[in-house]
Enzyme design. Structure first.
Site, PDB file in Angstrom:
ATOM      1  N   SER A 192       0.854  -1.200   0.000  1.00 47.09           N
ATOM      2  CA  SER A 192       0.000   0.000   0.000  1.00 47.09           C
ATOM      3  C   SER A 192       0.887   1.245   0.000  1.00 47.09           C
ATOM      4  CB  SER A 192      -0.893   0.003   1.243  1.00 47.09           C
ATOM      5  OG  SER A 192      -0.099   0.236   2.400  1.00 47.09           O
TER       6      SER A 192
ATOM      7  N   ASP B 281      -1.228  -1.658  -3.961  1.00 45.63           N
ATOM      8  CA  ASP B 281      -2.605  -1.719  -3.457  1.00 45.63           C
ATOM      9  C   ASP B 281      -3.156  -0.302  -3.294  1.00 45.63           C
ATOM     10  OD1 ASP B 281      -4.878  -2.977  -2.361  1.00 45.63           O
ATOM     11  OD2 ASP B 281      -4.089  -2.828  -0.307  1.00 45.63           O
ATOM     12  N   HIS B 282      -4.336  -0.044  -3.809  1.00 43.73           N
ATOM     13  CA  HIS B 282      -5.011   1.264  -3.681  1.00 43.73           C
ATOM     14  C   HIS B 282      -4.114   2.436  -4.086  1.00 43.73           C
ATOM     15  CE1 HIS B 282      -8.698  -0.282  -1.953  1.00 43.73           C
ATOM     16  NE2 HIS B 282      -7.970  -1.046  -1.160  1.00 43.73           N
TER      17      HIS B 282
ATOM     18  N   LYS C  67     -16.668  -5.335   9.922  1.00 40.89           N
ATOM     19  CA  LYS C  67     -17.250  -5.374   8.579  1.00 40.89           C
ATOM     20  C   LYS C  67     -18.765  -5.480   8.578  1.00 40.89           C
ATOM     21  CE  LYS C  67     -13.220  -7.740   6.711  1.00 40.89           C
ATOM     22  NZ  LYS C  67     -12.580  -6.557   6.146  1.00 40.89           N
TER      23      LYS C  67
ATOM     24  N   ASP D 229      -5.550  -8.259   4.616  1.00 38.77           N
ATOM     25  CA  ASP D 229      -4.546  -7.517   5.383  1.00 38.77           C
ATOM     26  C   ASP D 229      -4.848  -7.600   6.877  1.00 38.77           C
ATOM     27  OD1 ASP D 229      -2.606  -5.827   6.284  1.00 38.77           O
ATOM     28  OD2 ASP D 229      -3.443  -3.994   5.440  1.00 38.77           O
TER      29      ASP D 229
HETATM   30  P1  13P Z   1      -9.073  -6.383   5.013  1.00 34.81           P
HETATM   31  O1  13P Z   1      -9.079  -5.135   5.834  1.00 34.81           O
HETATM   32  O2  13P Z   1     -10.374  -7.101   5.101  1.00 34.81           O
HETATM   33  O3  13P Z   1      -7.946  -7.275   5.320  1.00 34.81           O
HETATM   34  O4  13P Z   1      -8.931  -5.937   3.468  1.00 34.81           O
HETATM   35  C1  13P Z   1      -7.675  -5.649   2.918  1.00 34.81           C
HETATM   36  C2  13P Z   1      -7.754  -5.035   1.561  1.00 34.81           C
HETATM   37  O5  13P Z   1      -8.772  -5.018   0.905  1.00 34.81           O
HETATM   38  C3  13P Z   1      -6.504  -4.469   1.023  1.00 34.81           C
HETATM   39  O6  13P Z   1      -6.690  -3.857  -0.207  1.00 34.81           O
HETATM   40  O1  G3H Z   2      -7.022  -1.460   2.032  1.00 34.31           O
HETATM   41  C1  G3H Z   2      -6.138  -1.102   2.798  1.00 34.31           C
HETATM   42  C2  G3H Z   2      -5.087  -2.067   3.213  1.00 34.31           C
HETATM   43  O2  G3H Z   2      -5.522  -2.811   4.323  1.00 34.31           O
HETATM   44  C3  G3H Z   2      -3.793  -1.340   3.465  1.00 34.31           C
HETATM   45  O3  G3H Z   2      -3.809  -0.672   4.679  1.00 34.31           O
HETATM   46  O4  G3H Z   2      -3.133   1.631   3.992  1.00 34.31           O
HETATM   47  O5  G3H Z   2      -2.955   0.895   6.382  1.00 34.31           O
HETATM   48  O6  G3H Z   2      -1.380  -0.021   4.648  1.00 34.31           O
HETATM   49  P1  G3H Z   2      -2.757   0.542   4.937  1.00 34.31           P
HETATM   50 ZN    ZN Z   3      -8.587  -2.835  -0.362  1.00 33.08          ZN
END
Ligand code: 13P
Ligand code: G3H
Ligand code: ZN
Length: 320
Positions: A48, A81-82, A183, A256
């Site tokens: 991330s 990620d993101h 969730k 995560d």
């Molecule tokens: P969780 O918070 O459910 O582990 O999701 C992680 C996620 O979607 C990272 O992109």
């Molecule tokens: O979707 C988010 C992931 O769990 C990453 O989390 O931005 O705290 O690293 P973070």
């Molecule tokens: Zn995510």
């Protein structure tokens, strides 16, 4: 061996889902590689923006390169990620990432398409896969918080138009999950009808499920038993539902939070039981083993356990 997510998805689609796990440090990396090697599972390492900032992007890259050398039999993708647009470009140019996510889901449909399209052009020129997102998950991701009533399931017709117009290789869809430990309330769960409608419009196209941690009750109880104060009503995705989502096109499952819970439980219990302890390697070693076991168990639920030979053969014979 580092491969693209698209390569993995072509092999996995409809048969199994690939676990995509976020890492931030060496201990998570070692547990992740050990676990997937033991499970004989292909996997995706997710980084991330926060992880890139935590110890420095070059530190994580060095850790992953070292792990690649130490575990030459593993097959995995390295994925942002993101990502925002600039971070996606940084990763594309780095020559290290095989896949990036551009998350412009908070923008209008047209703006999301335009941004994703630009990233796709730059990524595809370098053979890198692109994941995009449409719809809104609840919870907190990076610095954007979305409360439950504003979370919006992905519209199947929009999903089809989005994929056609943006050229992305996989799509993160909002199907009832959210990020973090809290969730679902009550009897909520995955919206299988929605996943099925999206698949109907996009047959064969890989769908990504974010917010897929299961937040095991016993993990939460153990953390609280060792001094934590997590809300005991915390609840995640039922792991047995992964197998039902796979034939509907869910090919990447993001996890995560569950890994963070393993870390928290190990460290809280260790220091509860060893109040005089201060050697960080002792709980670190317990964590690496526990995280590897956690990965083996997840791979089983994702149906990716034991699929490494199939993936290796498909890559060797270039059937992907
Ligand atoms: P969780 O918070 O459910 O582990 O999701 C992680 C996620 O979607 C990272 O992109
Ligand atoms: O979707 C988010 C992931 O769990 C990453 O989390 O931005 O705290 O690293 P973070
Ligand atoms: Zn995510």
């Amino acid at each position: 061996m580092i491969v693209t997510t698209s390569d993995l998805f072509k092999i996995a689609y409809g048969k199994f889902a690939i676990g995509a796990y976020n890492i931030n440090n060496m201990e998570q990396a070692i547990g992740l590689f050990e676990g997937n090697l033991k499970a004989e599972a292909p996997f995706i390492i997710q980084i991330s923006k926060g992880a890139r900032k935590y110890g420095g992007a070059e530190m994580l890259e060095a850790i992953i390169r070292a792990a690649e050398n130490r575990y030459p039999d593993t097959i995995f993708a390295v994925h942002l990620d993101h990502g925002d647009e600039q971070t996606a470009y940084d990763c594309i140019e780095s020559g290290f990432y095989s896949s990036v996510m551009i998350d412009a889901s908070h923008e209008s449909f047209d703006e999301n398409v335009a941004i994703t399209r630009r990233v796709v052009e730059r990524a595809h020129a370098k053979g890198i896969s692109v994941e995009a997102e449409l719809g809104m998950l609840g919870g907190v991701e990076e610095d954007i918080a979305v409360d439950e009533k504003h979370a919006m399931l992905t519209d199947p017709d929009e999903a089809k138009a989005f994929v056609e117009q943006s050229g992305c290789d996989s799509l993160a869809v909002a199907i009832g999950t959210s990020h973090g430990a809290y969730k679902f309330s009550g009897g909520q769960g995955l919206h299988f009808d929605r996943i099925a409608s999206i698949q109907e419009r996009l047959p064969g196209f890989p769908l990504v499920m974010h917010g897929s941690s299961s937040v095991p009750q016993d993990e939460v109880l153990r953390i609280n038993g060792a001094g934590g104060k997590l809300d005991p009503s915390a609840k995640g995705v039922n792991e047995d539902e992964f197998a039902k989502a796979v034939p509907l096109g869910v090919t990447k499952v993001n996890i995560d939070t569950d890994g963070r819970l393993v870390w928290t439980r190990v460290h809280r219990e260790f220091f509860r039981d060893h109040p005089d302890g201060f050697d960080l390697r002792k709980p670190g070693t317990i964590f690496m083993d526990a995280y590897a076991e956690f990965i083996v168990a997840k791979s089983e639920k994702l149906l990716s356990k034991g699929q490494l030979d199939l993936v290796r053969a498909a890559l060797q014979h270039k059937t992907v």
